[in-house]
Motif scaffolding. Structure first.
Motif, mmCIF file in Angstrom:
data_model
loop_
_atom_site.group_PDB
_atom_site.id
_atom_site.type_symbol
_atom_site.label_atom_id
_atom_site.label_comp_id
_atom_site.label_asym_id
_atom_site.label_seq_id
_atom_site.Cartn_x
_atom_site.Cartn_y
_atom_site.Cartn_z
ATOM 1 N N UNK A 84 0.991 -1.198 -0.030
ATOM 2 C CA UNK A 84 0.171 -0.020 0.010
ATOM 3 C C UNK A 84 0.811 1.249 -0.114
ATOM 4 N N UNK A 85 0.295 2.301 -0.566
ATOM 5 C CA UNK A 85 0.920 3.593 -0.692
ATOM 6 C C UNK A 85 2.349 3.197 -1.159
ATOM 7 N N UNK A 86 2.249 2.939 -2.339
ATOM 8 C CA UNK A 86 3.263 2.162 -3.086
ATOM 9 C C UNK A 86 4.241 3.193 -3.896
ATOM 10 N N UNK A 87 3.805 4.293 -4.180
ATOM 11 C CA UNK A 87 4.494 5.272 -4.648
ATOM 12 C C UNK A 87 5.342 6.208 -3.814
ATOM 13 N N UNK A 88 4.868 6.016 -2.555
ATOM 14 C CA UNK A 88 5.547 6.700 -1.450
ATOM 15 C C UNK A 88 7.000 6.215 -1.125
ATOM 16 N N UNK A 89 7.695 6.741 -0.096
ATOM 17 C CA UNK A 89 8.931 6.475 0.126
ATOM 18 C C UNK A 89 9.242 4.964 0.570
ATOM 19 N N UNK A 90 8.450 4.449 1.724
ATOM 20 C CA UNK A 90 8.857 3.211 2.051
ATOM 21 C C UNK A 90 8.054 2.179 1.214
ATOM 22 N N UNK A 91 6.939 2.601 0.534
ATOM 23 C CA UNK A 91 6.082 1.776 -0.404
ATOM 24 C C UNK A 91 7.061 1.531 -1.664
ATOM 25 N N UNK A 92 7.641 2.529 -2.120
ATOM 26 C CA UNK A 92 8.401 2.314 -3.509
ATOM 27 C C UNK A 92 9.740 1.297 -3.024
ATOM 28 N N UNK A 93 10.023 1.410 -2.069
ATOM 29 C CA UNK A 93 11.383 0.473 -1.542
ATOM 30 C C UNK A 93 10.697 -1.088 -1.476
ATOM 31 N N UNK A 94 9.492 -1.153 -1.014
ATOM 32 C CA UNK A 94 9.073 -2.398 -0.789
ATOM 33 C C UNK A 94 8.492 -2.921 -2.229
ATOM 34 N N UNK A 95 8.123 -2.259 -3.018
ATOM 35 C CA UNK A 95 7.768 -2.860 -4.386
ATOM 36 C C UNK A 95 9.076 -3.300 -5.052
ATOM 37 N N UNK A 96 10.322 -2.632 -4.970
ATOM 38 C CA UNK A 96 11.416 -3.213 -5.749
ATOM 39 C C UNK A 96 12.187 -4.305 -5.017
ATOM 40 N N UNK A 97 12.071 -4.365 -3.496
ATOM 41 C CA UNK A 97 12.586 -5.421 -2.674
ATOM 42 C C UNK A 97 11.757 -6.543 -2.915
ATOM 43 N N UNK A 98 10.331 -6.539 -3.187
ATOM 44 C CA UNK A 98 9.448 -7.392 -3.409
ATOM 45 C C UNK A 98 9.928 -8.190 -4.649
ATOM 46 N N UNK A 99 10.230 -7.331 -5.827
ATOM 47 C CA UNK A 99 10.396 -7.976 -7.030
ATOM 48 C C UNK A 99 11.904 -8.654 -7.051
ATOM 49 N N UNK A 100 12.823 -7.779 -6.143
ATOM 50 C CA UNK A 100 14.126 -8.673 -6.242
ATOM 51 C C UNK A 100 14.118 -9.922 -5.405
ATOM 52 N N UNK A 101 12.925 -10.225 -4.579
ATOM 53 C CA UNK A 101 12.854 -11.176 -3.815
ATOM 54 C C UNK A 101 12.073 -12.447 -4.832
ATOM 55 N N UNK A 102 11.776 -12.170 -5.805
ATOM 56 C CA UNK A 102 11.095 -13.039 -6.721
ATOM 57 C C UNK A 102 9.710 -13.204 -6.335
ATOM 58 N N UNK A 103 8.844 -12.188 -5.962
ATOM 59 C CA UNK A 103 7.430 -12.107 -5.547
ATOM 60 C C UNK A 103 6.698 -11.535 -6.654
#
Ligand SMILES: NC(=O)c1ccc[n+]([C@@H]2O[C@H](COP(=O)([O-])OP(=O)(O)OC[C@H]3O[C@@H](n4cnc5c(N)ncnc54)[C@H](OP(=O)(O)O)[C@@H]3O)[C@@H](O)[C@H]2O)c1
Length: 324
Positions: free
Chosen positions: A146-165
């Protein structure tokens, strides 16, 4: 400088004698200072940490080392990123000079810009501990941010992809949805015009998301419990909505999911040994191009109130960085 608590306009630009470096600290010539949502709360006097007045806000900087104790391993001229402990100190990062405790200073990779360095540590450390340490995100799982365009959200999107999710992002406007897709989200939803519960169920064949990363709270948390998978994990990261939800423990029981709290700062205090390995992994991901802070605005120090207002109003995407 904040002399009276209030909104962004309560900050004043002042010339202050920096004095000698704080004992045992690394003195940094600040080249980038990130605006973080908690800064908004701290300036308003609404954050759990309440520095003595007057104080200079800002907890996250990048810059060049001016001086360092010999035991710190840093030398004048090193390019570093640093977190500033606002606990007892009243001079933060919205400044030309800041002092940081050596254990909170990290050497920047050669290829990292000062802007990236300023906006790197908090969002990715929070994401790393939230997704890996707390939620134990697995490759192939579905992550809802959630709030995926925000600071912590944007980082979680990238880390999620990097983790293969598989990453499903939500955000509060069509422009922010476009940012989420650019960040690498597999699917992005405007939660103001779409029902994210229904969309998540559709995208997961009715199973729901395995991990939900929630910096918003309030109704967003309540609705997240309607689309969490069997044995799913909801990570509580923040309450930008201003509403603290109440968890229905009977629902948690009957649906076999977990609600996990995340307070990254507590790892820094209680389990600091976990942080350098996380930093190492994060810098590897940065070097390989899998993560990179989304810097949406760069403003001079004179425009700190405007920069803070952008973040306070939920208008910004990714990170807003001051360039002293
Ligand atoms: N747990 C931890 O250890 C930890 C560490 C760092 C940060 N945090 C917390 O994480 C949260 C997000 O921080 P951040 O720096 O990523 O903030 P941010 O970049 O400003 O993002 C916050 C987003 O929240 C959404 N939002 C929903 N309702 C809002 C409202 N009423 N006012 C403002 N924004 C609203 C907005 O996105 P939409 O328009 O898409 O809704 C906004 O862009 C904060 O609560 C912060 O304190 C927690």
């Amino acid at each position: 400088m904040v002399r009276e608590l209030g909104g962004p306009d309560s900050m004043r630009l002042e010339e202050v004698d920096p004095g000698e470096p704080h004992d045992g600290f690394v003195r940094v010539a600040v080249r980038g200072a990130a605006i973080n949502f908690p800064d908004v709360l701290m300036i308003a006097g609404l954050y759990q940490v309440k520095p003595e007045l007057p104080f200079v806000p800002g907890v996250e900087v990048s810059g060049e080392v001016l001086s360092a104790p010999a035991s710190s391993g840093f030398n004048a001229g090193d390019h570093v990123m640093a977190l500033l402990d606002s606990g007892g100190l009243t001079r933060g990062g919205y400044a030309e000079i800041a002092d940081a405790a050596p254990q909170s200073v990290v050497r920047m990779p050669d290829e990292m810009s000062f802007e990236d360095g300023a906006g790197f540590t908090l969002i990715y450390q929070t994401g790393w501990f939230g997704l890996h340490r707390r939620a134990k995100l697995q490759p192939g799982e579905t992550l809802l941010v959630h709030a995926a365009a925000g600071g912590v959200g944007s980082a979680a999107v990238q880390l999620g992809k990097a983790a293969g999710a598989t990453v499903i992002a939500t955000a509060g406007s069509d422009e922010k949805v476009a940012v989420c897709l650019k960040l690498g989200a597999d699917h992005a939803l405007n939660y103001k015009t779409q029902d994210f519960v229904e969309e998540v169920k559709k995208l997961t064949d009715g199973r729901g998301a395995d991990v939900i990363y929630d910096p918003v709270g309030g109704e967003v948390y309540d609705r997240s419990t309607k689309c969490i998978a069997f044995e799913g994990r909801i990570v509580l990261v923040g309450f930008t909505s201003g509403h603290i939800p109440q968890a229905a423990t009977n629902h948690i029981l009957v649906k076999n999911y977990s609600v996990l709290g995340l307070h990254w700062g507590l790892y820094a205090r209680r389990a600091h040994e976990l942080i350098p390995p996380a930093t190492h992994s994060l810098l590897d991901l940065y070097r390989s191009g899998k993560i990179k802070p989304h810097i949406s605005a760069r403003l001079p120090l004179t425009e700190a109130p405007r920069a803070l207002a952008m973040v306070a109003g939920g208008k910004s995407t990714g990170k807003v960085v001051l360039r002293p």
